[in-house]
Design a protein around this motif. Sequence first.
Motif, PDB file in Angstrom:
ATOM      1  N   ARG A  73      -8.352 -22.905   9.510  1.00  7.03           N
ATOM      2  CA  ARG A  73      -8.197 -23.685   8.285  1.00  7.03           C
ATOM      3  C   ARG A  73      -8.167 -22.856   6.993  1.00  7.03           C
ATOM      4  O   ARG A  73      -7.258 -23.056   6.163  1.00  7.03           O
ATOM      5  CB  ARG A  73      -9.271 -24.765   8.201  1.00  7.03           C
ATOM      6  CG  ARG A  73      -9.265 -25.548   6.874  1.00  7.03           C
ATOM      7  CD  ARG A  73     -10.075 -26.798   6.918  1.00  7.03           C
ATOM      8  NE  ARG A  73      -9.409 -27.814   7.738  1.00  7.03           N
ATOM      9  CZ  ARG A  73      -8.435 -28.606   7.286  1.00  7.03           C
ATOM     10  NH1 ARG A  73      -8.019 -28.501   6.035  1.00  7.03           N
ATOM     11  NH2 ARG A  73      -7.876 -29.496   8.070  1.00  7.03           N
ATOM     12  N   PRO A  74      -9.118 -21.954   6.754  1.00  8.93           N
ATOM     13  CA  PRO A  74      -9.088 -21.254   5.457  1.00  8.93           C
ATOM     14  C   PRO A  74      -7.775 -20.523   5.206  1.00  8.93           C
ATOM     15  O   PRO A  74      -7.204 -20.613   4.111  1.00  8.93           O
ATOM     16  CB  PRO A  74     -10.275 -20.288   5.554  1.00  8.93           C
ATOM     17  CG  PRO A  74     -11.203 -20.910   6.538  1.00  8.93           C
ATOM     18  CD  PRO A  74     -10.303 -21.563   7.554  1.00  8.93           C
TER      19      PRO A  74
ATOM     20  N   SER B 109      -9.152 -24.883  13.550  1.00  2.65           N
ATOM     21  CA  SER B 109     -10.570 -24.997  13.209  1.00  2.65           C
ATOM     22  C   SER B 109     -11.104 -26.404  13.434  1.00  2.65           C
ATOM     23  O   SER B 109     -12.316 -26.603  13.533  1.00  2.65           O
ATOM     24  CB  SER B 109     -10.800 -24.630  11.736  1.00  2.65           C
ATOM     25  OG  SER B 109     -10.385 -23.324  11.450  1.00  2.65           O
ATOM     26  N   ASP B 110     -10.203 -27.376  13.508  1.00  2.33           N
ATOM     27  CA  ASP B 110     -10.597 -28.783  13.514  1.00  2.33           C
ATOM     28  C   ASP B 110     -10.625 -29.410  14.899  1.00  2.33           C
ATOM     29  O   ASP B 110     -10.970 -30.594  15.031  1.00  2.33           O
ATOM     30  CB  ASP B 110      -9.617 -29.579  12.632  1.00  2.33           C
ATOM     31  CG  ASP B 110      -9.472 -28.978  11.243  1.00  2.33           C
ATOM     32  OD1 ASP B 110     -10.505 -28.612  10.655  1.00  2.33           O
ATOM     33  OD2 ASP B 110      -8.322 -28.864  10.760  1.00  2.33           O
ATOM     34  N   VAL B 111     -10.247 -28.646  15.920  1.00  7.62           N
ATOM     35  CA  VAL B 111     -10.131 -29.222  17.269  1.00  7.62           C
ATOM     36  C   VAL B 111     -10.770 -28.291  18.295  1.00  7.62           C
ATOM     37  O   VAL B 111     -10.887 -27.085  18.068  1.00  7.62           O
ATOM     38  CB  VAL B 111      -8.648 -29.469  17.636  1.00  7.62           C
ATOM     39  CG1 VAL B 111      -8.039 -30.570  16.775  1.00  7.62           C
ATOM     40  CG2 VAL B 111      -7.826 -28.197  17.510  1.00  7.62           C
TER      41      VAL B 111
ATOM     42  N   PRO C 142      -2.950 -30.720  23.429  1.00  7.82           N
ATOM     43  CA  PRO C 142      -2.388 -31.632  22.426  1.00  7.82           C
ATOM     44  C   PRO C 142      -3.311 -31.927  21.252  1.00  7.82           C
ATOM     45  O   PRO C 142      -2.920 -32.652  20.332  1.00  7.82           O
ATOM     46  CB  PRO C 142      -2.154 -32.908  23.239  1.00  7.82           C
ATOM     47  CG  PRO C 142      -3.222 -32.884  24.281  1.00  7.82           C
ATOM     48  CD  PRO C 142      -3.379 -31.424  24.650  1.00  7.82           C
ATOM     49  N   ASP C 143      -4.527 -31.355  21.250  1.00  6.18           N
ATOM     50  CA  ASP C 143      -5.583 -31.799  20.328  1.00  6.18           C
ATOM     51  C   ASP C 143      -5.165 -31.834  18.862  1.00  6.18           C
ATOM     52  O   ASP C 143      -5.417 -32.812  18.152  1.00  6.18           O
ATOM     53  CB  ASP C 143      -6.810 -30.898  20.468  1.00  6.18           C
ATOM     54  CG  ASP C 143      -7.375 -30.863  21.877  1.00  6.18           C
ATOM     55  OD1 ASP C 143      -6.612 -31.057  22.841  1.00  6.18           O
ATOM     56  OD2 ASP C 143      -8.580 -30.628  22.025  1.00  6.18           O
ATOM     57  N   VAL C 144      -4.545 -30.757  18.366  1.00  4.16           N
ATOM     58  CA  VAL C 144      -4.253 -30.691  16.938  1.00  4.16           C
ATOM     59  C   VAL C 144      -3.173 -31.701  16.555  1.00  4.16           C
ATOM     60  O   VAL C 144      -3.198 -32.270  15.445  1.00  4.16           O
ATOM     61  CB  VAL C 144      -3.871 -29.251  16.515  1.00  4.16           C
ATOM     62  CG1 VAL C 144      -2.494 -28.852  17.031  1.00  4.16           C
ATOM     63  CG2 VAL C 144      -3.971 -29.085  15.002  1.00  4.16           C
ATOM     64  N   TYR C 145      -2.257 -32.003  17.480  1.00  3.90           N
ATOM     65  CA  TYR C 145      -1.243 -33.016  17.192  1.00  3.90           C
ATOM     66  C   TYR C 145      -1.836 -34.420  17.230  1.00  3.90           C
ATOM     67  O   TYR C 145      -1.504 -35.276  16.396  1.00  3.90           O
ATOM     68  CB  TYR C 145      -0.063 -32.876  18.163  1.00  3.90           C
ATOM     69  CG  TYR C 145       0.889 -31.805  17.702  1.00  3.90           C
ATOM     70  CD1 TYR C 145       1.522 -31.912  16.475  1.00  3.90           C
ATOM     71  CD2 TYR C 145       1.140 -30.676  18.458  1.00  3.90           C
ATOM     72  CE1 TYR C 145       2.371 -30.932  16.013  1.00  3.90           C
ATOM     73  CE2 TYR C 145       1.985 -29.681  18.007  1.00  3.90           C
ATOM     74  CZ  TYR C 145       2.600 -29.824  16.784  1.00  3.90           C
ATOM     75  OH  TYR C 145       3.434 -28.843  16.319  1.00  3.90           O
ATOM     76  N   LEU C 146      -2.719 -34.664  18.163  1.00  2.45           N
ATOM     77  CA  LEU C 146      -3.370 -35.972  18.214  1.00  2.45           C
ATOM     78  C   LEU C 146      -4.236 -36.201  16.978  1.00  2.45           C
ATOM     79  O   LEU C 146      -4.293 -37.316  16.449  1.00  2.45           O
ATOM     80  CB  LEU C 146      -4.209 -36.079  19.485  1.00  2.45           C
ATOM     81  CG  LEU C 146      -3.406 -36.110  20.790  1.00  2.45           C
ATOM     82  CD1 LEU C 146      -4.335 -36.059  21.992  1.00  2.45           C
ATOM     83  CD2 LEU C 146      -2.506 -37.340  20.850  1.00  2.45           C
ATOM     84  N   LEU C 147      -4.890 -35.148  16.510  1.00  6.27           N
ATOM     85  CA  LEU C 147      -5.680 -35.269  15.296  1.00  6.27           C
ATOM     86  C   LEU C 147      -4.785 -35.582  14.099  1.00  6.27           C
ATOM     87  O   LEU C 147      -5.136 -36.418  13.245  1.00  6.27           O
ATOM     88  CB  LEU C 147      -6.460 -33.976  15.039  1.00  6.27           C
ATOM     89  CG  LEU C 147      -7.283 -33.941  13.745  1.00  6.27           C
ATOM     90  CD1 LEU C 147      -8.349 -35.027  13.743  1.00  6.27           C
ATOM     91  CD2 LEU C 147      -7.915 -32.564  13.546  1.00  6.27           C
ATOM     92  N   ALA C 148      -3.638 -34.941  14.022  1.00  4.01           N
ATOM     93  CA  ALA C 148      -2.721 -35.194  12.912  1.00  4.01           C
ATOM     94  C   ALA C 148      -2.258 -36.650  12.907  1.00  4.01           C
ATOM     95  O   ALA C 148      -2.237 -37.307  11.857  1.00  4.01           O
ATOM     96  CB  ALA C 148      -1.525 -34.254  12.997  1.00  4.01           C
ATOM     97  N   ALA C 149      -1.906 -37.172  14.072  1.00  2.00           N
ATOM     98  CA  ALA C 149      -1.466 -38.567  14.159  1.00  2.00           C
ATOM     99  C   ALA C 149      -2.590 -39.508  13.749  1.00  2.00           C
ATOM    100  O   ALA C 149      -2.383 -40.475  12.995  1.00  2.00           O
ATOM    101  CB  ALA C 149      -0.990 -38.881  15.573  1.00  2.00           C
ATOM    102  N   SER C 150      -3.796 -39.235  14.244  1.00  2.04           N
ATOM    103  CA  SER C 150      -4.949 -40.075  13.912  1.00  2.04           C
ATOM    104  C   SER C 150      -5.242 -40.042  12.420  1.00  2.04           C
ATOM    105  O   SER C 150      -5.528 -41.080  11.804  1.00  2.04           O
ATOM    106  CB  SER C 150      -6.167 -39.609  14.708  1.00  2.04           C
ATOM    107  OG  SER C 150      -7.332 -40.316  14.330  1.00  2.04           O
ATOM    108  N   THR C 151      -5.162 -38.863  11.832  1.00  5.16           N
ATOM    109  CA  THR C 151      -5.429 -38.722  10.398  1.00  5.16           C
ATOM    110  C   THR C 151      -4.418 -39.508   9.567  1.00  5.16           C
ATOM    111  O   THR C 151      -4.763 -40.110   8.546  1.00  5.16           O
ATOM    112  CB  THR C 151      -5.415 -37.234  10.001  1.00  5.16           C
ATOM    113  OG1 THR C 151      -6.374 -36.531  10.788  1.00  5.16           O
ATOM    114  CG2 THR C 151      -5.748 -37.052   8.534  1.00  5.16           C
ATOM    115  N   LEU C 152      -3.166 -39.515  10.011  1.00  6.23           N
ATOM    116  CA  LEU C 152      -2.126 -40.266   9.306  1.00  6.23           C
ATOM    117  C   LEU C 152      -2.166 -41.754   9.619  1.00  6.23           C
ATOM    118  O   LEU C 152      -1.511 -42.549   8.929  1.00  6.23           O
ATOM    119  CB  LEU C 152      -0.746 -39.712   9.667  1.00  6.23           C
ATOM    120  CG  LEU C 152      -0.410 -38.295   9.199  1.00  6.23           C
ATOM    121  CD1 LEU C 152       0.950 -37.874   9.732  1.00  6.23           C
ATOM    122  CD2 LEU C 152      -0.456 -38.188   7.680  1.00  6.23           C
TER     123      LEU C 152
END
Length: 227
Positions: free
Chosen positions: A120-121, A143-145, A152-162
């Motif tokens: 992330r930073p 950093s978030d997953v 697929p974690d970072v893509y699933l997080l992106a979808a959830s966040t949106l």
Amino acid sequence: MPPVAPLPFLPDAVIFDMDGLMLDSERAINTCMASAARELGHALPDSLWLKMIGGGDGLCRRLLTEQIGEVAADELLLRSEALYDAVADAGIDHRPGIVELLEWLVARGIPRAVATSTRRPLAMRKLDAAGLLPYFDAVCTSSDVPRPKPAPDVYLLAASTLGVEPGRCLVLEDSPTGVRAALAAGMTPVQVPDMLEPDAAVRALAHRIVPSLADAQRLLEAQLVTG
């Protein structure tokens, strides 16, 4: 290159990889890694840097450890990170067509997120220095997953966040690792290759492959007209 199938829908969101897709950072990373290796006296093949594309910190460390051992790998990574930090802070060049595509999506109110294997930073610094951060509604990083791509974690997080169903998301990726992550998330990937041309195994995934971000935008424009 054979004709590319139309998109199956106009997506409810578009999720972008960062390095090699939006920013010309894969070349910068490779240059810094090779420079650090030379400084430290390691004769490593250029093919090694290509294997690291899209794989995140863990893969880079593992491949280097296999070549030169754990202690030397850590030393090389620290030096290359210092070199790369200076490049990132100066602002990495855009990949052709990225600003035009982002502005097209903004004008049509289609949500946008970043899903990157970068921590992330550094991801936030790179996006900010390159002037791309304001275009995005969300930035999701390794950093978030718990697991990096090809999970697929970072893509699933992106979808959830949106707040968008994964199956309604379009993913833009340059690397095979990222394409596999998007497919595992149940999303529709469009690959825009940068330094790695898709081999037979990648093409067997049966996803869409286009030569440029402008071509990816044309796929979206066609769906807006026909959808």
